[in-house]
Design an enzyme around this catalytic site. Structure first.
Site, short mmCIF file in Angstrom:
data_model
loop_
_atom_site.label_atom_id
_atom_site.label_comp_id
_atom_site.label_asym_id
_atom_site.label_seq_id
_atom_site.Cartn_x
_atom_site.Cartn_y
_atom_site.Cartn_z
N LYS A 240 -5.57 -1.33 -2.75
CA LYS A 240 -4.94 -0.68 -1.59
C LYS A 240 -5.99 -0.20 -0.61
O LYS A 240 -5.83 -0.35 0.61
CB LYS A 240 -4.07 0.48 -2.07
CG LYS A 240 -2.87 -0.01 -2.88
CD LYS A 240 -2.23 1.10 -3.66
CE LYS A 240 -1.11 0.55 -4.52
NZ LYS A 240 -0.65 1.49 -5.54
N VAL B 81 0.85 -1.21 0.00
CA VAL B 81 0.00 0.00 0.00
C VAL B 81 0.87 1.24 0.00
O VAL B 81 1.58 1.53 0.96
CB VAL B 81 -0.96 0.02 1.22
CG1 VAL B 81 -1.85 1.25 1.17
CG2 VAL B 81 -1.80 -1.25 1.26
N ASP C 114 -6.02 -1.08 -9.06
CA ASP C 114 -4.88 -1.13 -8.14
C ASP C 114 -5.14 -0.25 -6.91
O ASP C 114 -4.91 -0.67 -5.78
CB ASP C 114 -3.61 -0.66 -8.87
CG ASP C 114 -2.41 -0.62 -7.95
OD1 ASP C 114 -1.85 -1.69 -7.65
OD2 ASP C 114 -2.05 0.49 -7.50
N ILE D 31 5.51 4.68 1.69
CA ILE D 31 4.84 5.35 2.83
C ILE D 31 4.52 4.31 3.91
O ILE D 31 3.87 3.30 3.62
CB ILE D 31 3.53 6.04 2.36
CG1 ILE D 31 3.84 7.09 1.29
CG2 ILE D 31 2.81 6.67 3.55
CD1 ILE D 31 2.61 7.80 0.75
N GLU E 259 1.87 -1.38 -13.09
CA GLU E 259 1.71 -2.81 -12.88
C GLU E 259 2.04 -3.55 -14.19
O GLU E 259 2.00 -2.94 -15.26
CB GLU E 259 0.25 -3.12 -12.51
CG GLU E 259 -0.17 -2.56 -11.17
CD GLU E 259 0.71 -3.04 -10.03
OE1 GLU E 259 0.76 -4.24 -9.76
OE2 GLU E 259 1.36 -2.19 -9.40
P1 NDP Z 1 8.27 -6.90 -12.28
O1 NDP Z 1 7.54 -7.44 -13.45
O2 NDP Z 1 9.27 -5.85 -12.48
O3 NDP Z 1 8.98 -8.10 -11.47
C1 NDP Z 1 8.47 -9.42 -11.39
C2 NDP Z 1 9.63 -10.36 -11.66
O4 NDP Z 1 9.25 -11.70 -11.39
C3 NDP Z 1 10.11 -10.29 -13.12
O5 NDP Z 1 11.50 -10.15 -13.15
C4 NDP Z 1 9.65 -11.63 -13.67
O6 NDP Z 1 10.48 -12.10 -14.72
C5 NDP Z 1 9.77 -12.51 -12.44
N1 NDP Z 1 8.99 -13.75 -12.53
C6 NDP Z 1 7.85 -13.99 -13.19
N2 NDP Z 1 7.45 -15.26 -13.01
C7 NDP Z 1 8.37 -15.84 -12.23
C8 NDP Z 1 8.53 -17.15 -11.68
N3 NDP Z 1 7.67 -18.13 -11.93
N4 NDP Z 1 9.59 -17.39 -10.90
C9 NDP Z 1 10.51 -16.42 -10.66
N5 NDP Z 1 10.43 -15.17 -11.15
C10 NDP Z 1 9.35 -14.88 -11.92
O7 NDP Z 1 7.16 -6.41 -11.24
P2 NDP Z 1 7.35 -5.39 -10.02
O8 NDP Z 1 8.63 -5.65 -9.34
O9 NDP Z 1 7.01 -4.04 -10.49
O10 NDP Z 1 6.13 -5.84 -9.10
C11 NDP Z 1 6.23 -6.94 -8.21
C12 NDP Z 1 5.14 -6.83 -7.18
O11 NDP Z 1 5.30 -5.62 -6.46
C13 NDP Z 1 3.72 -6.80 -7.75
O12 NDP Z 1 2.87 -7.48 -6.87
C14 NDP Z 1 3.38 -5.31 -7.76
O13 NDP Z 1 2.00 -5.08 -7.65
C15 NDP Z 1 4.07 -4.88 -6.49
N6 NDP Z 1 4.41 -3.46 -6.40
C16 NDP Z 1 5.14 -2.85 -7.39
C17 NDP Z 1 5.52 -1.55 -7.26
C18 NDP Z 1 6.31 -0.84 -8.29
O14 NDP Z 1 6.59 0.35 -8.11
N7 NDP Z 1 6.73 -1.50 -9.36
C19 NDP Z 1 5.16 -0.77 -6.05
C20 NDP Z 1 4.40 -1.51 -5.06
C21 NDP Z 1 4.05 -2.81 -5.26
P3 NDP Z 1 10.08 -11.64 -16.24
O15 NDP Z 1 10.20 -10.15 -16.27
O16 NDP Z 1 11.06 -12.33 -17.06
O17 NDP Z 1 8.66 -12.09 -16.43
N1 HSE Z 2 1.46 0.43 -10.00
C1 HSE Z 2 1.42 0.90 -8.68
C2 HSE Z 2 1.30 2.41 -8.68
C3 HSE Z 2 2.67 0.50 -7.95
O1 HSE Z 2 1.53 3.02 -9.74
O2 HSE Z 2 0.97 2.99 -7.66
C4 HSE Z 2 2.65 0.86 -6.49
O3 HSE Z 2 1.72 0.11 -5.81
#
Ligand code: NDP
Ligand code: HSE
Length: 439
Positions: free
Chosen positions: A219, A146, A215, A150, A204
Site C-alpha cells: 500500500k 489501499v 501488505d 478510505i 490476506e
Molecule cells: P477471497 O479469498 O475471499 O476471495 C477470492 C475468491 O476468488 C475466492 O472465492 C476464490 O475461490 C476465488 N478464486 C480463486 N481462484 C479463482 C479462479 N481461477 N477463478 C475464479 N475465482 C477464483 O479474497 P478477498 O476477497 O479477501 O481478497 C480479494 C482481493 O482483495 C485480494 O487482492 C486482496 O488483497 C484484496 N483486498 C482484500 C480485502 C479484505 O478485506 N479481504 C481488503 C482490501 C483488498 P476459493 O475460495 O474457492 O479459492
Molecule cells: N489484509 C488487508 C488488511 C486487507 O488487513 O488490511 C485490506 O487491504
C-alpha cells in the site's frame, strides 16, 4: 441510456461484496453513473457457496452452479476477456501469480476497464499493467487496494492536484492493527487475535503478508508512486512486521504512555525519500494511538494545505467493495478523461540507518550488577541522549529493560549495540529490539 456491463472474477469476501452492493442499490448507482449498471457474469470456483453467502442468483455465475475446477474457471475467465458484451472487469481473485498478472493484462489489452483491490499485483508487477491501460486507453481503478474503504487514492489523485505532498504516514493494515489492539486491550495471545481477524475476512489469503509488513508495504508503494510520482519497488522500502511483538513490548510501551502500531511512513527530505513500514510506539497523545481494530488512518502533510487525516475501515467485505463500486461509477461517468497512475521519476531512497526518530531499545541481559549502567554509557558514547530507562524486569538469572532515546539515527543505535557486543561478549542474551517512537 447507455449501459456499462460488468463481470466479476472471484466472488470471495471482496468480490461478493461488490456483487451485493450492485444488486442492492442498482437504481441509485445507475442514476449516479447516468449509465445502466449491469452485473452480467461472475466467475467463482464455488458458485453455490458465494450465492448463499451474498444472496446472489445462481444463474449470474458461469457454469452449472456446481464447483468449478481451476481449468473450467480459467476457460470462463478467457470467455469474459474476449466477450464483446463486457465493458469492465472486476478482478477480486487476488495474488500476484502469473495467472492473475496475465489475466489483468489480457483484460486491458482487450479494451476493457479493470477495477481491482489487488495491491500485491499492482505494487510488485504493476508497471506493464499500467502501460497496457495507457496504450489501450482504458482505465484501472484501484481505490480498494489501499486502505479498503478510505478514499485515499481519489483524494491524492483528484483533490490534492493543487498541492505538493510532503509526507504520507499512517496505519494501513487492518489485520495487524486488529491483532495489536486485541493484544493490548483484551490481553489476547497473538495467534488467537490472528484467527479472529481471519474469521472476520480482514486477512490476506496468505496472512503472513499482514504480519510481516508486506501488505502494508504494498500500500505504501502505491501511495508513494501516486503522491510523489516516484518509481519505487519493494526492495527500496525498509520493512519490518509485527511477528516478534510480545506482551513485554506492549508493557514497555505503556510505561512511556504509548501503544505499538504497525506504521507506514514516507517523507521527502532534500529530494531523498525516507520510506519504512515497521512497528512504532505511538504516544497516547497522538491520535493514531486511538485507531484500533481493522480501522486504518492515513495522514497526509501537504506543502500548501497542511495536514489531512482520513480514518475508516481498512478491510472487510462491503467496506472494501464500496471502493470498487465507487471506481466503477467514476469510470462509467468520466471514462477516458481519468488519468492512470504514472510514476516514472527516479529518486534515491535513504538507508534505514539514517532514519532519525526517538527510539525505544529493549535489552535482554543477565541479571548482573552494572549491566544497565554499561549499556546506558555505551549509548551515550554514540552521542545519543537518553530520555528514560524503564524498570528492570528480573526473572531469576535474566533481566530485561528498555531505553527511550531522544531523536537519533538508527545507525547510532546500531553502533552502540556493536560496541556493547565487542566490549562485553555475552552481555546481550538476544538481539535488542529497536522501535521508533511517534509523538
Ligand atoms: P477471497 O479469498 O475471499 O476471495 C477470492 C475468491 O476468488 C475466492 O472465492 C476464490 O475461490 C476465488 N478464486 C480463486 N481462484 C479463482 C479462479 N481461477 N477463478 C475464479 N475465482 C477464483 O479474497 P478477498 O476477497 O479477501 O481478497 C480479494 C482481493 O482483495 C485480494 O487482492 C486482496 O488483497 C484484496 N483486498 C482484500 C480485502 C479484505 O478485506 N479481504 C481488503 C482490501 C483488498 P476459493 O475460495 O474457492 O479459492
Ligand atoms: N489484509 C488487508 C488488511 C486487507 O488487513 O488490511 C485490506 O487491504
Amino acid at each position: 441510456m447507455d449501459t456499462l456491463n460488468i463481470a466479476i472474477l472471484g466472488c470471495g469476501t471482496v468480490g461478493g461484496g461488490v456483487a451485493q452492493i450492485i444488486s442492492e442499490i442498482n437504481n441509485d448507482l445507475t442514476a449516479r453513473a447516468n449509465k445502466k449498471i449491469v452485473l452480467k457474469r461472475i466467475v467463482e470456483l464455488d458458485p453455490q457457496k458465494a450465492s448463499d453467502r451474498f444472496n446472489l442468483p445462481l444463474d449470474l455465475f458461469c457454469g452449472s452452479g456446481k464447483e468449478l475446477t481451476n481449468e473450467e474457471a480459467n476457460r470462463f475467465v478467457q470467455e469474459i476477456i474476449t466477450a464483446e458484451d463486457i465493458d469492465l472487469v472486476v478482478e477480486t481473485i487476488g495474488g500476484k501469480s502469473d495467472f492473475v498478472y496475465n489475466l489483468c493484462l489480457d483484460i486491458l489489452n482487450s479494451g476493457k476497464h479493470l477495477v481491482t483491490a489487488n495491491k500485491a499485483l499492482l505494487a510488485e508487477r504493476g508497471e506493464k499493467i499500467f502501460e497496457a491501460a495507457e496504450s489501450k486507453n482504458v482505465k484501472i481503478g484501484f481505490e480498494a487496494a489501499v486502505c479498503g474503504a478510505i478514499p485515499i487514492i481519489k483524494t491524492i489523485k483528484e483533490s490534492f492536484t493543487g498541492d505538493k505532498v510532503l509526507s504520507v504516514s499512517g496505519i494501513m493494515n487492518g489485520t495487524s492493527n486488529y491483532i495489536l489492539s486485541q493484544m493490548q486491550n483484551e490481553k489476547l495471545e497473538f495467534e488467537t487475535a490472528l484467527k479472529m481477524a481471519q474469521e472476520s475476512g480482514y486477512a490476506e489469503a496468505d496472512p503472513s503478508l499482514d504480519i510481516n509488513g508486506g501488505d502494508a508495504g504494498h500500500k505504501l508503494i502505491l501511495l508513494i508512486k501516486l503522491a510523489f510520482g516516484i518509481d519505487i519497488s519493494k526492495e527500496d522500502l525498509s520493512i519490518n512486521g509485527i511477528e516478534n511483538i510480545t506482551k513485554e513490548d506492549i508493557d514497555f510501551a505503556s510505561e512511556i504512555d504509548a501503544k505499538i502500531k504497525l506504521i507506514c511512513y514516507a517523507k521527502k527530505i532534500n529530494g531523498d525519500i525516507y520510506a519504512t513500514v515497521r512497528p512504532m510506539l505511538v504516544k497516547n497523545s497522538n491520535f493514531l494511538s486511538e485507531v484500533s481494530g481493522a480501522t486504518n488512518a492515513v495522514r497526509i502533510n501537504n506543502k500548501y494545505s497542511g495536514i489531512h487525516i482520513l480514518v475508516g475501515k481498512g478491510a472487510g467485505s462491503t467496506e472494501t467493495a464500496m471502493s470498487i463500486v465507487s471506481d466503477i461509477i467514476f469510470i462509467a461517468r468520466y471514462g477516458d478523461k481519468i488519468q492512470n497512475l504514472s510514476a516514472k521519476q527516479q529518486r534515491k531512497f535513504a538507508d534505514a540507518r539514517e532514519f532519525v526518530f526517538p527510539y525505544l531499545i529493549t535489552f535482554h541481559t543477565g541479571n548482573i550488577p552494572g549491566t544497565t549502567g554499561f549499556i546506558a554509557t555505551a549509548i551515550g558514547k554514540q552521542e545519543i541522549n537518553i530520555e528514560t530507562v524503564s524498570h528492570n524486569r528480573h526473572t531469576g538469572e535474566k533481566a530485561m529493560f528498555s531505553v527511550a532515546t531522544m531523536p537519533c539515527t538508527l545507525g547510532q543505535i546500531e553502533n552502540a549495540i556493536e560496541e556493547i557486543k565487542k566490549e562485553k561478549p555475552g552481555m546481550l542474551l538476544s538481539e535488542p529490539k529497536i522501535m521508533p517512537i511517534l509523538y
